[in-house]
Design a protein around this motif. Structure first.
Motif, PDB file in Angstrom:
ATOM      1  N   ASN A  92      16.255  60.445 -14.675  1.00  0.00           N
ATOM      2  CA  ASN A  92      15.049  59.870 -14.063  1.00  0.00           C
ATOM      3  C   ASN A  92      15.199  58.385 -13.758  1.00  0.00           C
ATOM      4  O   ASN A  92      14.290  57.597 -13.995  1.00  0.00           O
ATOM      5  CB  ASN A  92      13.826  60.091 -14.957  1.00  0.00           C
ATOM      6  CG  ASN A  92      13.574  61.554 -15.206  1.00  0.00           C
ATOM      7  OD1 ASN A  92      13.833  62.394 -14.355  1.00  0.00           O
ATOM      8  ND2 ASN A  92      13.085  61.866 -16.380  1.00  0.00           N
ATOM      9  N   GLY A  93      16.355  57.968 -13.271  1.00  0.00           N
ATOM     10  CA  GLY A  93      16.573  56.581 -12.906  1.00  0.00           C
ATOM     11  C   GLY A  93      16.806  55.652 -14.078  1.00  0.00           C
ATOM     12  O   GLY A  93      16.793  54.440 -13.920  1.00  0.00           O
ATOM     13  N   GLY A 131      20.956  55.172  -7.937  1.00  0.00           N
ATOM     14  CA  GLY A 131      19.763  55.847  -8.453  1.00  0.00           C
ATOM     15  C   GLY A 131      19.243  55.294  -9.764  1.00  0.00           C
ATOM     16  O   GLY A 131      18.234  55.768 -10.271  1.00  0.00           O
ATOM     17  N   ILE A 132      19.893  54.289 -10.325  1.00  0.00           N
ATOM     18  CA  ILE A 132      19.480  53.728 -11.615  1.00  0.00           C
ATOM     19  C   ILE A 132      18.477  52.600 -11.386  1.00  0.00           C
ATOM     20  O   ILE A 132      18.726  51.689 -10.623  1.00  0.00           O
ATOM     21  CB  ILE A 132      20.701  53.204 -12.409  1.00  0.00           C
ATOM     22  CG1 ILE A 132      21.686  54.335 -12.692  1.00  0.00           C
ATOM     23  CG2 ILE A 132      20.257  52.522 -13.695  1.00  0.00           C
ATOM     24  CD1 ILE A 132      21.117  55.468 -13.522  1.00  0.00           C
ATOM     25  N   ARG A 133      17.335  52.663 -12.076  1.00  0.00           N
ATOM     26  CA  ARG A 133      16.303  51.626 -11.987  1.00  0.00           C
ATOM     27  C   ARG A 133      16.214  50.811 -13.277  1.00  0.00           C
ATOM     28  O   ARG A 133      15.831  49.665 -13.252  1.00  0.00           O
ATOM     29  CB  ARG A 133      14.925  52.258 -11.712  1.00  0.00           C
ATOM     30  CG  ARG A 133      14.845  53.072 -10.452  1.00  0.00           C
ATOM     31  CD  ARG A 133      14.832  52.278  -9.190  1.00  0.00           C
ATOM     32  NE  ARG A 133      13.786  51.287  -9.185  1.00  0.00           N
ATOM     33  CZ  ARG A 133      13.849  50.165  -8.486  1.00  0.00           C
ATOM     34  NH1 ARG A 133      14.887  49.899  -7.760  1.00  0.00           N
ATOM     35  NH2 ARG A 133      12.858  49.298  -8.517  1.00  0.00           N
TER      36      ARG A 133
END
Length: 149
Positions: A92-93, A131-133
């Motif tokens: 989920n990021g 995609g990593i937050r």
């Protein structure tokens, strides 16, 4: 005409300094959360390292190929060694690492907080960051996170 083009290029590049287009602005300031984490079993059962007691500092430094994660931890006593950030989740990021160290082979004194500090780092490429937050480093008593702007 050349002056106009150079002036427009300069204005465009300066306008991007404070935006997400500038890779140096991708990650903001970190935040700390005090928690009590139960010891988890690492993916590699041969890895007998423990969670560091406290994650003192966590930073992300941009490079041309990606970023360098740097973390400083503080165990309960002196003599801990072979520190490493062990990836435990990517969903989920969010990218979550545990800060693990080997304990000293014999009992050692606690010493001053500065004498117990252990530093480790790791490099992530742009591909790894896709995609990593949020990136989080977990210790036994706290966790530190940095979120992408």
């Amino acid at each position: 005409m050349l002056r106009v083009i150079l002036a427009l290029a300069l204005m465009t590049s300066l306008a991007a300094c404070g935006t997400r287009l500038n890779p140096f602005n991708w990650f903001g300031e970190g935040r700390e959360e005090r928690v009590r984490v139960s010891e988890t079993i690492p993916e590699n059962p041969l890895d007998r390292r423990f969670l560091v007691s406290e994650v003192v500092d966590f930073s992300i430094d941009p490079t041309a190929q990606g970023v360098i994660l740097r973390a400083m931890g503080r165990p309960q006593t002196q003599g801990h060694w072979e520190a490493d950030l062990v990836e435990v989740a990517r969903e989920n990021g969010a990218l979550i690492y545990e800060f693990r160290v080997f304990p000293p082979p014999t009992p050692t004194p606690a010493g001053t907080p500065q004498s117990r500090e252990v530093i480790t780092g790791l490099e992530l490429s742009q591909f790894d960051l896709r995609g990593i937050r949020t990136i989080t480093v977990v210790g036994a008593e706290n966790r530190r996170s940095i979120t992408r702007r």
